[in-house]
Write an enzyme that holds these catalytic residues in place. Structure first.
Site, PDB file in Angstrom:
ATOM      1  N   MET A  30       0.627  -1.140   0.099  1.00  0.00           N
ATOM      2  CA  MET A  30      -0.005   0.052  -0.121  1.00  0.00           C
ATOM      3  C   MET A  30       0.997   1.363  -0.018  1.00  0.00           C
ATOM      4  O   MET A  30       0.444   2.327   0.134  1.00  0.00           O
ATOM      5  CB  MET A  30      -0.891  -0.037   0.946  1.00  0.00           C
ATOM      6  CG  MET A  30      -2.013  -1.150   1.110  1.00  0.00           C
ATOM      7  SD  MET A  30      -3.395  -0.750   2.124  1.00  0.00           S
ATOM      8  CE  MET A  30      -2.893  -0.773   3.559  1.00  0.00           C
ATOM      9  N   LEU A  33       6.885   3.118   1.448  1.00  0.00           N
ATOM     10  CA  LEU A  33       7.643   1.843   1.566  1.00  0.00           C
ATOM     11  C   LEU A  33       8.816   2.077   2.737  1.00  0.00           C
ATOM     12  O   LEU A  33       9.422   3.213   2.622  1.00  0.00           O
ATOM     13  CB  LEU A  33       8.179   1.523   0.215  1.00  0.00           C
ATOM     14  CG  LEU A  33       7.192   1.320  -1.045  1.00  0.00           C
ATOM     15  CD1 LEU A  33       7.941   0.684  -2.259  1.00  0.00           C
ATOM     16  CD2 LEU A  33       6.210   0.296  -0.410  1.00  0.00           C
ATOM     17  N   HIS A  34       9.100   1.058   3.226  1.00  0.00           N
ATOM     18  CA  HIS A  34      10.222   1.020   4.194  1.00  0.00           C
ATOM     19  C   HIS A  34      11.249  -0.158   3.845  1.00  0.00           C
ATOM     20  O   HIS A  34      10.930  -0.885   3.115  1.00  0.00           O
ATOM     21  CB  HIS A  34       9.884   1.126   5.752  1.00  0.00           C
ATOM     22  CG  HIS A  34       8.909   0.150   6.124  1.00  0.00           C
ATOM     23  ND1 HIS A  34       9.109  -1.139   6.194  1.00  0.00           N
ATOM     24  CD2 HIS A  34       7.647   0.194   6.239  1.00  0.00           C
ATOM     25  CE1 HIS A  34       8.201  -1.544   6.516  1.00  0.00           C
ATOM     26  NE2 HIS A  34       7.239  -1.055   6.673  1.00  0.00           N
ATOM     27  N   GLY A  36      11.541  -3.004   5.280  1.00  0.00           N
ATOM     28  CA  GLY A  36      10.645  -4.013   5.215  1.00  0.00           C
ATOM     29  C   GLY A  36      10.206  -4.408   3.941  1.00  0.00           C
ATOM     30  O   GLY A  36      10.268  -5.738   3.466  1.00  0.00           O
ATOM     31  N   HIS A  37       9.331  -3.649   3.237  1.00  0.00           N
ATOM     32  CA  HIS A  37       9.019  -3.791   1.968  1.00  0.00           C
ATOM     33  C   HIS A  37      10.181  -4.209   0.965  1.00  0.00           C
ATOM     34  O   HIS A  37      10.145  -5.114   0.234  1.00  0.00           O
ATOM     35  CB  HIS A  37       8.285  -2.456   1.508  1.00  0.00           C
ATOM     36  CG  HIS A  37       7.043  -1.995   2.270  1.00  0.00           C
ATOM     37  ND1 HIS A  37       7.084  -1.170   3.110  1.00  0.00           N
ATOM     38  CD2 HIS A  37       5.661  -2.637   2.235  1.00  0.00           C
ATOM     39  CE1 HIS A  37       5.681  -0.850   3.476  1.00  0.00           C
ATOM     40  NE2 HIS A  37       4.991  -2.009   3.055  1.00  0.00           N
ATOM     41  N   LYS A 150       5.937 -11.997   7.465  1.00  0.00           N
ATOM     42  CA  LYS A 150       5.396 -12.561   8.721  1.00  0.00           C
ATOM     43  C   LYS A 150       5.164 -11.892   9.753  1.00  0.00           C
ATOM     44  O   LYS A 150       4.245 -11.974  10.727  1.00  0.00           O
ATOM     45  CB  LYS A 150       6.401 -13.372   9.276  1.00  0.00           C
ATOM     46  CG  LYS A 150       6.776 -14.556   8.462  1.00  0.00           C
ATOM     47  CD  LYS A 150       7.863 -15.687   9.001  1.00  0.00           C
ATOM     48  CE  LYS A 150       8.544 -16.822   8.249  1.00  0.00           C
ATOM     49  NZ  LYS A 150       9.347 -17.553   8.905  1.00  0.00           N
ATOM     50  N   ASP A 152       2.752  -9.349   9.675  1.00  0.00           N
ATOM     51  CA  ASP A 152       1.243  -9.551   9.617  1.00  0.00           C
ATOM     52  C   ASP A 152       0.616 -10.908   9.649  1.00  0.00           C
ATOM     53  O   ASP A 152       0.486 -11.334   8.448  1.00  0.00           O
ATOM     54  CB  ASP A 152       0.856  -8.726   8.247  1.00  0.00           C
ATOM     55  CG  ASP A 152       1.013  -7.351   8.423  1.00  0.00           C
ATOM     56  OD1 ASP A 152       0.305  -6.744   9.507  1.00  0.00           O
ATOM     57  OD2 ASP A 152       1.818  -6.685   7.684  1.00  0.00           O
ATOM     58  N   MET A 186       9.783  -3.297  11.903  1.00  0.00           N
ATOM     59  CA  MET A 186       9.520  -2.066  10.891  1.00  0.00           C
ATOM     60  C   MET A 186       8.349  -1.993  10.290  1.00  0.00           C
ATOM     61  O   MET A 186       7.403  -3.022  10.087  1.00  0.00           O
ATOM     62  CB  MET A 186      10.362  -2.053   9.516  1.00  0.00           C
ATOM     63  CG  MET A 186      11.995  -1.893   9.930  1.00  0.00           C
ATOM     64  SD  MET A 186      12.725  -1.805   8.476  1.00  0.00           S
ATOM     65  CE  MET A 186      14.289  -1.194   9.306  1.00  0.00           C
ATOM     66  N   SER A 188       5.294   0.995   8.352  1.00  0.00           N
ATOM     67  CA  SER A 188       4.928   2.264   8.167  1.00  0.00           C
ATOM     68  C   SER A 188       4.213   3.245   9.207  1.00  0.00           C
ATOM     69  O   SER A 188       4.389   4.455   9.051  1.00  0.00           O
ATOM     70  CB  SER A 188       3.685   2.184   6.830  1.00  0.00           C
ATOM     71  OG  SER A 188       4.163   1.494   5.733  1.00  0.00           O
TER      72      SER A 188
END
EC number: 6.3.2.1
Length: 282
Positions: A30, A33-34, A36-37, A150, A152, A186, A188
């Site tokens: 969505m 981005l950080h 993790g993405h 993982k 979420d 991490m 958003s």
């Protein structure tokens, strides 16, 4: 890197790539981005030679209109990061393109039972929105594999079950949670934390780790350990939302035969709701 908004153009490009023998790795996001993405992107690139990332703030999975309106939109910066990461295609559709007849006339994909537990009880319809948009994106992108974090945990479980139930020819690759140096997962949402809250936030992971240690040592008293963990978080400045300790595959309560457990943490820090989880062997 191609930035594509039109589903028809995306389909044509994917069809061409597949005809050339390429494998497609997909990361739905969505935006905002950080690292993790970007870790998900890197993982997809390890398994497939073409990487596709979608950026779409999905209105169907928001229970609160204010949350949707206030969700940070950083498309230009996101595309810069993805270009640097070597992404091949970024799919950036509008809500009108994804839901041309409006949300109320949209066909839904719903994974029963697992979607209604835990987070699903707190946010009715949320996972129906998640499974619907992911199914639609899968249909558009036609990936060979897709990477999900993982962090979420329940979302990952819902999508894995959907792929099994609908016989989708897509490999779902779970990716370990990426953490800041402090141990904080991490997200958003971390950008909403004040400087003081950022000092407190890592306590969520440390309390989770201690809770997991206690449960592993004495499973019979896990409910008391949950109460203790909630109290510790509240004293640290959090407002504990929910702490669950359940079977990782079914998200059902633990029993005497449980071989594993997942600790699922959710707590507010100011206005920000933080989540984390940890799977343990019993």
């Amino acid at each position: 890197m191609q930035i594509i908004e039109d589903p028809k153009q995306l389909r044509n490009e994917i069809k061409k790539l597949k005809s050339q023998g390429h494998e497609i790795g997909f990361v739905p996001t969505m935006g905002n981005l950080h690292q993790g993405h970007l870790t998900l992107v890197k993982k997809a690139q390890e398994y497939a030679n073409i990487s596709v990332v979608s950026i779409f703030v999905n209105p169907l999975q928001f229970n609160n209109a204010n949350d949707l309106a206030n969700y940070p939109k950083t498309l230009t910066e996101d595309c810069r990061k993805l270009k640097e990461a070597g992404v091949d295609i970024v799919f950036t559709p509008s809500a009108d393109v994804i839901y041309p007849n409006g949300l109320n006339a949209q066909t839904f994909v719903e994974v029963p039972v697992i979607s209604d537990r835990l987070e699903g009880e707190l946010r009715p319809g949320h996972f129906r929105g998640v499974s619907t948009i992911v199914a639609k994106l899968f249909n558009l992108v036609q990936p060979d594999l897709a990477c999900f974090g993982k962090k979420d945990f329940q979302q990952l479980a819902v999508i894995q079950q959907m792929v099994i139930d609908l016989a989708m020819p897509i490999e779902i690759i779970p990716v370990d949670t990426v953490r800041e140096e402090s141990g904080l997962a991490m997200s958003s949402r971390n950008g909403k934390l004040t400087a003081q809250e950022k000092q407190i936030a890592p306590n969520l992971a440390s309390v989770m780790t201690e809770l997991a240690h206690n449960i592993k040592a004495d499973l019979r008293n896990y409910k008391q350990f949950i109460k203790d963990a909630s109290q510790i978080l509240d004293q640290a400045g959090f407002k504990t939302d929910k702490i669950h300790v359940v079977e990782p595959n079914t998200l059902t309560p633990l029993n005497a035969n449980s071989k594993q457990a997942v600790v699922l943490m959710a707590a507010f820090l100011g206005e920000t709701r933080l989540i984390d989880n940890l799977v343990i062997d019993l």
